[in-house]
Design an enzyme around this catalytic site. Structure first.
Site, short mmCIF file in Angstrom:
data_model
loop_
_atom_site.label_atom_id
_atom_site.label_comp_id
_atom_site.label_asym_id
_atom_site.label_seq_id
_atom_site.Cartn_x
_atom_site.Cartn_y
_atom_site.Cartn_z
N HIS A 1 -55.49 36.67 43.35
CA HIS A 1 -54.67 37.85 43.53
C HIS A 1 -54.00 38.22 42.21
O HIS A 1 -54.10 37.49 41.23
CB HIS A 1 -53.60 37.60 44.61
CG HIS A 1 -52.58 36.58 44.20
ND1 HIS A 1 -52.84 35.22 44.18
CD2 HIS A 1 -51.30 36.71 43.77
CE1 HIS A 1 -51.77 34.57 43.78
NE2 HIS A 1 -50.82 35.45 43.51
N HIS B 1 -50.27 40.65 40.69
CA HIS B 1 -49.05 41.37 41.00
C HIS B 1 -48.95 42.58 40.06
O HIS B 1 -48.86 42.41 38.85
CB HIS B 1 -47.83 40.45 40.81
CG HIS B 1 -47.93 39.20 41.61
ND1 HIS B 1 -47.60 39.14 42.95
CD2 HIS B 1 -48.37 37.96 41.27
CE1 HIS B 1 -47.82 37.91 43.39
NE2 HIS B 1 -48.28 37.18 42.39
N GLU C 1 -44.85 37.01 36.88
CA GLU C 1 -44.52 35.98 37.86
C GLU C 1 -44.05 34.71 37.15
O GLU C 1 -44.73 34.19 36.28
CB GLU C 1 -45.75 35.65 38.71
CG GLU C 1 -45.54 34.52 39.69
CD GLU C 1 -46.77 34.23 40.53
OE1 GLU C 1 -46.88 33.10 41.02
OE2 GLU C 1 -47.63 35.13 40.68
N HIS D 1 -55.03 35.51 39.30
CA HIS D 1 -54.77 34.07 39.30
C HIS D 1 -54.86 33.51 40.71
O HIS D 1 -54.75 34.25 41.69
CB HIS D 1 -53.40 33.75 38.68
CG HIS D 1 -52.23 34.39 39.37
ND1 HIS D 1 -51.95 35.74 39.26
CD2 HIS D 1 -51.27 33.87 40.16
CE1 HIS D 1 -50.87 36.02 39.96
NE2 HIS D 1 -50.43 34.90 40.52
N GLU E 1 -42.22 31.49 43.60
CA GLU E 1 -42.71 32.58 42.75
C GLU E 1 -41.54 33.55 42.63
O GLU E 1 -40.97 33.96 43.64
CB GLU E 1 -43.86 33.33 43.42
CG GLU E 1 -45.08 32.52 43.71
CD GLU E 1 -46.15 33.33 44.45
OE1 GLU E 1 -45.83 34.41 45.04
OE2 GLU E 1 -47.30 32.91 44.47
#
Length: 162
Positions: A54, A56, A61, A100, A114
């Site tokens: 996935h 972001h 993160e 990642h 996270e």
């Protein structure tokens, strides 16, 4: 004297995504209004569990590993990837938009936080993204047939196995 009043205690509603492989518990401004510039998730991966591939789109993160042992692979542009091992007390970092995934490499639960400098938690899984891309484009670029494409999950799994 201990006071029990609304001013010194709060209840936070947490969004939880749970599978047999673990869970992700999310806190951000959608449920906790004072979180105007921070979002977080507490991730638990059972032995053999994997936080699916996935990225972001809205923030870098930061990770803090609370317990267990894990391995994270980060994929960057130009066909570059890096794999690192983590354990209790370690800190990880992934730049915004980099693919990642994290796997539990131990025989106990892997638990980590996270954290994001953003009011909202946001992620996209590779399988979710592929399901919204024209099938002909996916098959041509990945050099796969229709049967292989149809075997890719259409929804975000978050943690595998389900």
């Amino acid at each position: 004297m201990k006071r029990n009043s609304p001013r010194n205690s709060i209840a936070i509603v947490i969004r939880t995504k749970r599978t047999s492989g673990g869970e992700v518990r999310i806190v951000d401004s959608s449920k906790f209004k004072v979180a105007t510039n921070v979002a977080m998730a507490m991730v638990t991966l059972r032995p053999g569990g994997l936080r699916e591939l996935h990225w972001h789109p809205n923030a870098d993160e930061w990770q803090y590993y609370i317990s267990g042992k894990g391995r994270m692979t980060v994929v960057a542009t130009g066909n570059k990837a890096r794999t690192m091992d983590f354990q209790e007390g370690d800190v990880g970092y992934v730049e915004k938009t980099l693919l990642h995934y994290i796997e539990n490499t131990g025989n106990t639960d892997l638990v980590f936080l996270e954290m994001f400098k953003s009011s909202h938690y946001q992620d996209f899984s590779l399988s979710e993204w592929l399901s919204h891309t024209p099938p002909e484009l996916v098959m041509a670029h990945l050099n796969i047939d229709r049967a292989t494409l149809d075997a890719i999950p259409r929804e975000e799994l978050v943690i595998v196995p389900r």
